[in-house]
Design a protein around this motif. Structure first.
Motif, PDB file in Angstrom:
ATOM      1  N   LEU A 579     -79.440 -52.227  87.931  1.00  0.00           N
ATOM      2  CA  LEU A 579     -80.906 -52.398  88.967  1.00  0.00           C
ATOM      3  C   LEU A 579     -82.395 -51.701  88.199  1.00  0.00           C
ATOM      4  N   SER A 580     -82.326 -50.929  87.303  1.00  0.00           N
ATOM      5  CA  SER A 580     -83.311 -49.894  86.557  1.00  0.00           C
ATOM      6  C   SER A 580     -83.884 -51.254  85.479  1.00  0.00           C
ATOM      7  N   VAL A 581     -83.337 -51.853  85.083  1.00  0.00           N
ATOM      8  CA  VAL A 581     -83.354 -52.449  83.936  1.00  0.00           C
ATOM      9  C   VAL A 581     -84.395 -53.962  84.699  1.00  0.00           C
ATOM     10  N   PRO A 582     -83.711 -54.258  85.305  1.00  0.00           N
ATOM     11  CA  PRO A 582     -84.287 -56.176  86.171  1.00  0.00           C
ATOM     12  C   PRO A 582     -85.422 -55.366  86.466  1.00  0.00           C
ATOM     13  N   ALA A 583     -85.502 -54.243  87.488  1.00  0.00           N
ATOM     14  CA  ALA A 583     -86.887 -53.436  88.376  1.00  0.00           C
ATOM     15  C   ALA A 583     -88.341 -53.535  87.326  1.00  0.00           C
ATOM     16  N   TYR A 584     -87.580 -53.351  86.586  1.00  0.00           N
ATOM     17  CA  TYR A 584     -88.943 -52.726  84.879  1.00  0.00           C
ATOM     18  C   TYR A 584     -89.440 -54.169  84.996  1.00  0.00           C
ATOM     19  N   PHE A 585     -89.044 -55.615  84.334  1.00  0.00           N
ATOM     20  CA  PHE A 585     -89.273 -56.844  84.261  1.00  0.00           C
ATOM     21  C   PHE A 585     -89.974 -56.729  85.587  1.00  0.00           C
ATOM     22  N   LEU A 590     -97.351 -56.389  87.756  1.00  0.00           N
ATOM     23  CA  LEU A 590     -98.332 -56.618  89.227  1.00  0.00           C
ATOM     24  C   LEU A 590     -99.063 -55.569  89.725  1.00  0.00           C
ATOM     25  N   SER A 591    -100.286 -56.346  90.466  1.00  0.00           N
ATOM     26  CA  SER A 591    -100.541 -54.809  90.934  1.00  0.00           C
ATOM     27  C   SER A 591    -100.231 -54.710  92.557  1.00  0.00           C
ATOM     28  N   PRO A 592    -100.425 -53.452  92.738  1.00  0.00           N
ATOM     29  CA  PRO A 592     -99.358 -53.195  94.338  1.00  0.00           C
ATOM     30  C   PRO A 592    -100.502 -53.952  95.559  1.00  0.00           C
ATOM     31  N   PHE A 602     -89.373 -63.239  97.281  1.00  0.00           N
ATOM     32  CA  PHE A 602     -89.571 -64.175  96.696  1.00  0.00           C
ATOM     33  C   PHE A 602     -90.205 -63.647  95.226  1.00  0.00           C
ATOM     34  N   GLN A 603     -90.162 -62.729  95.311  1.00  0.00           N
ATOM     35  CA  GLN A 603     -91.504 -61.611  94.037  1.00  0.00           C
ATOM     36  C   GLN A 603     -90.644 -61.713  92.975  1.00  0.00           C
ATOM     37  N   ALA A 608     -90.861 -64.566  85.369  1.00  0.00           N
ATOM     38  CA  ALA A 608     -91.234 -65.303  83.989  1.00  0.00           C
ATOM     39  C   ALA A 608     -93.258 -65.656  83.934  1.00  0.00           C
ATOM     40  N   SER A 609     -93.984 -64.964  84.918  1.00  0.00           N
ATOM     41  CA  SER A 609     -94.941 -65.646  84.990  1.00  0.00           C
ATOM     42  C   SER A 609     -95.810 -63.917  84.126  1.00  0.00           C
ATOM     43  N   HIS A 610     -95.013 -62.902  83.871  1.00  0.00           N
ATOM     44  CA  HIS A 610     -96.167 -61.529  84.149  1.00  0.00           C
ATOM     45  C   HIS A 610     -94.760 -61.141  83.668  1.00  0.00           C
ATOM     46  N   GLY A 611     -94.048 -61.061  82.404  1.00  0.00           N
ATOM     47  CA  GLY A 611     -92.616 -60.086  82.137  1.00  0.00           C
ATOM     48  C   GLY A 611     -93.825 -59.861  80.808  1.00  0.00           C
ATOM     49  N   PRO A 612     -92.992 -58.951  80.776  1.00  0.00           N
ATOM     50  CA  PRO A 612     -93.631 -57.814  79.101  1.00  0.00           C
ATOM     51  C   PRO A 612     -92.779 -58.468  78.575  1.00  0.00           C
TER      52      PRO A 612
END
Length: 692
Positions: A579-585, A590-592, A602-603, A608-612
């Protein structure tokens, strides 16, 4: 001289023994409840030979001592009963490994009784029972759902009670799993921009492919009564592909364009899964797959959609909450109520809840509860001028029973055919994502094979049978890609729960139900009827099905020592990090306050467009950011590494026990359970890793 019986003449007892010294330490009571009661835990179902024990070769005879062969302790008893034993063996061989069953006793128990040698008489111990020892240990508590098949199953794998009962149970089996079959098209088609006609066509295609692949799996795959269909394992990668950056800028109806991209990725991944099974690599992978690995991986599949279920249902809580409460009431509070020998409320909890809620939505719609002045649900939101209508359009589309016109527009007859959406488009980065997901799907299927075999079959399958089933699932997913269902085809996880609840494990019933499903898929109105389910009810069903998926995943821990600190730490780390690792990616970059055109639910799939992960290769960035944002991938990686590196006994880990191939080929019952029909097995007898 005999003593007199007069009580007055009896000798008086001597003085009492001296009291213990006050400085002596007091007696130490038993240190635990287990020692006080004599409890012997059985953490793993693998230790029960009648349920999941492997077929092993008989032990070698004892060597001779001084030229004299060792004789068993019960040799005399065996000689006296040799005639009766030979007669029993003859009858058993004539029955091809299937003894006549006594009421309440299963076939395997009869075999065990007939084959077991007479045990020598046990002399009672002269030693008295000490304080704290118990002769009869406390029996193990057994769940009312997953009890032994001896007293649970009505029909086992090869039982055929008749055409009418088999047809009824087959249709019941599919009806109880309706949610698993139809929900994925109702999610991905609107996400791709498809209309109600597209949704109706995809639903009919899913039903058709599910029937075909179930027949193939029941005859040439694992041969277990497992329904094949679109798995939730493929839902997250499908949504990630749908929300890829290159598709966000498309205008108009981009349904067919995205569907062709999905088809190409599914076909390549399915070919990889077929190669994994038929090459024998799956038999090597089985050594790494155990309940401690399967449990968090499957549970993470259900937990990964928590951001979609209730937020979608929140637009019409008065209907969605009623549906969830009805299913809870039917499946839990009324589960033991039996009508005509069937637990109607438990078996049909989901269809009954859907029917009642749908009727409620229809009545509210006709009463004008979701009618707003000057607003039409059929007008696109972009063409609405009134802010009043824009405010209520989401509620109208979600709650109204007549918001979809799929039933009216669908034809009466429609035959799904391959490549109906066009020629598939192959993209290597999307194919790599799907290939990794196909491995997760194989892990899910391994757990389903093992759990279902304990309920319906004579023995667990051999590693070759498991590998054969995984290979055929790959071929079935190729068919799903060619027909265009939007996801791959695999053994649905809910099969195990359905078999345990309906008490029906007949392979013939599942095959007959598959024929019925194929016929229904040709009726276009059936697909249109399913596609017209209001969105709020779809969200409510998804909440129930995903919760069930989490529970079924965690239930695999019953084969291991669930109370072991080793397993507790592994499961806890796997679930939390999933749950935690995918939440980081998903939250990286993303801007709040950003106004994204993608809905909030769906966000998580636009990572893929903004990952680390950012390198000079865009394709690698897409693959890494997408895969590491999947909860099930993280859970699988953490669990498989820890479970196979942290020391632990086989009983503690709950290692899956499969039947030994050499001994299984000599067991007629196992050959009839898993052997290929129509003499196909003899053609591939040389391929040891895809057969018995």
């Amino acid at each position: 001289m005999a003593q007199s019986s007069d009580p007055n003449n009896r000798p008086k007892p001597g003085p009492l023994p001296p009291a213990p010294h006050s400085n002596d330490p007091p007696a130490i009571p038993p240190s635990s409840w287990a020692k006080r009661t004599g409890f012997r835990p059985r953490f793993s179902g693998e230790t029960n030979a009648t349920d999941s024990g492997p077929i092993s070769n008989p032990p070698a005879p004892k060597p001779a001592v001084n030229g004299i062969a060792a004789q068993p302790a019960n040799a005399q008893v065996q000689v006296q009963g040799q005639g009766d034993k030979d007669q029993a063996v003859k009858k058993r061989r004539e029955g091809e490994g299937r003894l006549p069953r006594k009421p309440g006793v299963n076939r395997q128990a009869n075999n065990a009784v007939a084959e077991a040698p007479a045990a020598p008489a046990v002399q009672p111990s002269r030693r008295g029972v000490r304080n704290g020892d118990v002769e009869n240990p406390v029996p193990r508590m057994v769940n009312d759902e997953f009890v032994s098949r001896q007293a649970h199953m009505k029909y086992e794998l090869r039982d055929t009670p008749g055409l009418v009962p088999i047809g009824f149970y087959g249709f019941q089996h599919y009806l109880s799993m309706m949610g698993s079959l139809i929900l994925i098209p109702l999610v991905i088609v609107p996400a791709m921009g498809g209309d109600h006609e597209d949704m109706s066509m995809v639903v009919s295609t899913v039903l058709f492919v599910s029937g075909i692949t179930t027949l193939l799996q029941a005859n040439f795959g694992s041969r277990l009564p497992l329904i094949q269909g679109p798995s939730f394992v493929f839902l997250a990668p499908a949504l990630a592909i749908i929300k890829s950056p290159e598709f966000l800028g498309l205008n108009g109806n981009n349904f067919k364009h995205i569907m062709k991209e999905l088809q190409g990725a599914i076909i390549i991944a399915s070919a990889f899964q077929a190669l994994l099974g038929y090459s024998g690599l799956m038999t090597l992978l089985l050594r790494l797959i155990n309940p401690v690995v399967v449990s968090p991986t499957v549970a993470a599949v259900g937990l990964s959609f928590y951001s979609y279920g209730f937020p979608q249902m929140g637009a019409c809580l008065e209907i969605g909450m009623v549906q969830i409460l009805l299913v809870i009431m039917f499946s839990l509070y009324l589960r033991k109520i039996s009508l005509l020998g069937h637990r109607i409320f438990l078996i049909y909890a989901v269809p009954l809840g859907l029917a009642i809620t749908w009727a409620m939505s229809f009545l509210l719609t006709e009463a004008g509860a979701y009618k707003y002045d000057g607003c039409d649900v059929n007008i696109p939101t972009s063409n609405m001028i009134s802010d009043h209508c824009r405010k209520h359009v989401a509620r109208m589309k979600t709650c109204r029973a007549d918001a979809s016109h799929a039933l009216n527009s669908s034809p009466w007859f429609r035959f799904p055919y391959p490549l109906q959406w066009g020629i598939p488009v192959f993209n290597w980065k999307m194919a790599v994502v799907m290939c990794v997901v196909s491995v997760i799907s194989s892990v899910d299927s391994v757990g389903s094979y093992h759990a279902s075999s304990l309920l319906v079959a004579s023995r667990p399958p051999t590693p070759g049978v498991v590998s054969r089933g995984i290979g055929l699932e790959g071929l079935c997913s190729v068919l799903a890609g060619l027909w265009g269902t939007g996801t791959g085809s695999t053994s649905l996880t809910e099969n195990v729960h359905t078999i345990a609840v309906t008490k029906m494990g007949s392979r013939t019933a599942v095959e007959l139900g598959a024929f019925i499903l194929i016929i229904l898929s040709l009726v276009g109105k059936v697909g249109g009827f399913i596609a017209s389910i209001p969105q709020v009810m779809v969200a409510g069903l998804l909440c129930i099905m995903w919760a069930m998926l989490v529970a079924l995943g965690l239930s695999n821990l019953r084969y291991s020592e669930a109370g072991s600190s080793r397993n507790i730490i592994i499961i806890g780390l796997s679930l939390f990090l999933s749950l935690s690792v995918p939440a980081y990616f998903q939250q990286y970059g993303l801007s709040p306050n950003s106004n994204s055109p993608v809905p909030t639910y769906f966000q998580p799939y636009i990572v893929a467009s903004h990952g680390p992960f950012r390198s000079q290769y865009r394709g690698v960035n897409y693959v890494m950011n997408t895969l590491l944002s999947f909860h099930m991938v993280i859970a699988f990686i953490v669990a498989v590494v820890l479970d196979n590196t942290v020391p632990g006994s086989k009983q503690e880990r709950g290692v899956y026990v499969w039947s030994e191939p050499d001994a299984a080929r000599r067991e007629p019952a196992v050959v009839k359970d898993y052997g290929l029909p129509f003499r196909v097995g003899k053609m591939f007898k040389w391929v040891r890793w895809v057969g018995l």
